[in-house]
Scaffold this motif. Structure first.
Motif, PDB file in Angstrom:
ATOM      1  N   UNK A  59       0.825  -1.205   0.000  1.00 39.83           N
ATOM      2  CA  UNK A  59       0.000   0.000   0.000  1.00 39.83           C
ATOM      3  C   UNK A  59       0.865   1.264   0.000  1.00 39.83           C
ATOM      4  N   UNK A  60       1.999   1.229   0.694  1.00 47.52           N
ATOM      5  CA  UNK A  60       2.885   2.393   0.694  1.00 47.52           C
ATOM      6  C   UNK A  60       3.468   2.623  -0.697  1.00 47.52           C
ATOM      7  N   UNK A  61       3.820   1.558  -1.388  1.00 50.03           N
ATOM      8  CA  UNK A  61       4.315   1.685  -2.763  1.00 50.03           C
ATOM      9  C   UNK A  61       3.219   2.271  -3.656  1.00 50.03           C
ATOM     10  N   UNK A  62       1.990   1.799  -3.475  1.00 52.05           N
ATOM     11  CA  UNK A  62       0.867   2.343  -4.257  1.00 52.05           C
ATOM     12  C   UNK A  62       0.688   3.828  -3.975  1.00 52.05           C
ATOM     13  N   UNK A  63       0.834   4.223  -2.706  1.00 52.45           N
ATOM     14  CA  UNK A  63       0.710   5.634  -2.367  1.00 52.45           C
ATOM     15  C   UNK A  63       1.788   6.471  -3.024  1.00 52.45           C
ATOM     16  N   UNK A  64       3.015   5.951  -3.038  1.00 54.44           N
ATOM     17  CA  UNK A  64       4.123   6.678  -3.656  1.00 54.44           C
ATOM     18  C   UNK A  64       3.919   6.853  -5.155  1.00 54.44           C
ATOM     19  N   UNK A  65       3.261   5.890  -5.777  1.00 54.09           N
ATOM     20  CA  UNK A  65       3.087   5.929  -7.230  1.00 54.09           C
ATOM     21  C   UNK A  65       1.773   6.579  -7.665  1.00 54.09           C
ATOM     22  N   UNK A  66       0.685   6.210  -7.020  1.00 51.31           N
ATOM     23  CA  UNK A  66      -0.636   6.612  -7.507  1.00 51.31           C
ATOM     24  C   UNK A  66      -1.066   8.003  -7.062  1.00 51.31           C
ATOM     25  N   UNK A 191      -3.786   5.275   5.671  1.00 48.65           N
ATOM     26  CA  UNK A 191      -2.559   5.748   6.309  1.00 48.65           C
ATOM     27  C   UNK A 191      -1.328   5.271   5.552  1.00 48.65           C
ATOM     28  N   UNK A 192      -1.320   3.998   5.148  1.00 45.72           N
ATOM     29  CA  UNK A 192      -0.167   3.477   4.424  1.00 45.72           C
ATOM     30  C   UNK A 192       0.010   4.173   3.078  1.00 45.72           C
ATOM     31  N   UNK A 193      -1.083   4.474   2.398  1.00 49.30           N
ATOM     32  CA  UNK A 193      -0.996   5.232   1.150  1.00 49.30           C
ATOM     33  C   UNK A 193      -0.334   6.579   1.381  1.00 49.30           C
ATOM     34  N   UNK A 194      -0.813   7.305   2.404  1.00 53.98           N
ATOM     35  CA  UNK A 194      -0.281   8.631   2.693  1.00 53.98           C
ATOM     36  C   UNK A 194       1.166   8.557   3.165  1.00 53.98           C
TER      37      UNK A 194
END
Length: 222
Positions: A59-66, A191-194
């Motif tokens: 989810x953190x990787x998705x947040x960094x990209x999306x 939270x993980x996205x952010x």
């Protein structure tokens, strides 16, 4: 995105995949429950805890990209939501057919299939696809939140997530007192996205700040 960022994101993705694999092997619980060696016990138990950061990493990787992308709601549904929804429907239908062929389902019914797919009851391991689909549906709103977020906002968010994910459960375990579930209003996956967005966009942070944020995020993930 800079080449260095692509490299560390790919490295994080590979790590997350390896942790998912370990999480679904006997190593996740077998070694620390069937050993007389303190070293084996400690190392296996440590890995069993560490591997729980696998999904948060995704989810953190998705947040960094999306969260940095510019796209309309229509583009989001065409490019992302529709693909995940189609994957859920397709593979759930195949799994439902297999279950029926093996006698696990008394009858092949489209109504039963629809009820089960809406409830997420066909295959438990598809929960991640449902969670990711939910994140995608919130993405336009989370993008606005991420782009307006200051350092102070994220520090507050990190403190809140740590308190909810670590502090309250620990307090309940130590005291035996129950904590109202109504306090857990924040969606951990958001939270993980952010967190991924914030970490990937803060090139000027010091090494000490990055280390502290990483450790706190891992504690919240575990």
């Amino acid at each position: 995105m800079k080449q260095g960022k692509w490299l560390y994101l790919e490295a994080a993705r590979i790590l997350a995949v390896l942790l998912v694999i370990f999480n679904h092997t006997d190593g996740f619980f077998l070694y620390y429950t069937h050993t007389h060696s303190g070293i084996t016990y400690g190392w296996s138990l440590f890995l069993s805890v560490l591997c729980r950061v696998n999904v948060p990493l995704f989810f953190m990787i998705s947040g960094a990209l999306l969260l940095k992308k510019e796209e309309t709601a229509k583009e989001l549904f065409q490019k992302r939501v529709s693909r995940i929804a189609a994957a859920i429907v397709l593979f759930s239908f195949l799994q439902y057919g297999v279950d029926w062929a093996r006698g696990r389902e008394s009858a092949f019914s489209l109504f039963v299939f629809l009820r089960k797919i809406l409830a997420g009851d066909i295959e438990e391991t598809y929960w991640f696809l449902y969670a990711y689909l939910g994140i995608l549906l919130l993405l336009p709103l989370v993008r606005r939140l991420a782009r307006a977020m200051t350092d102070a906002d994220f520090r507050y968010l990190l403190a809140l997530e740590t308190a909810l994910a670590v502090g309250l459960p620990l307090f309940g375990a130590l005291t035996g007192l129950s904590v109202s579930s109504w306090l857990f209003v924040w969606n951990t996956n958001v939270f993980y996205l952010l967190a991924g967005f914030w970490l990937s966009g803060r090139e000027e942070k010091t090494a000490e700040e990055e280390k502290r944020i990483f450790v706190q995020s891992c504690l919240a993930a575990a």
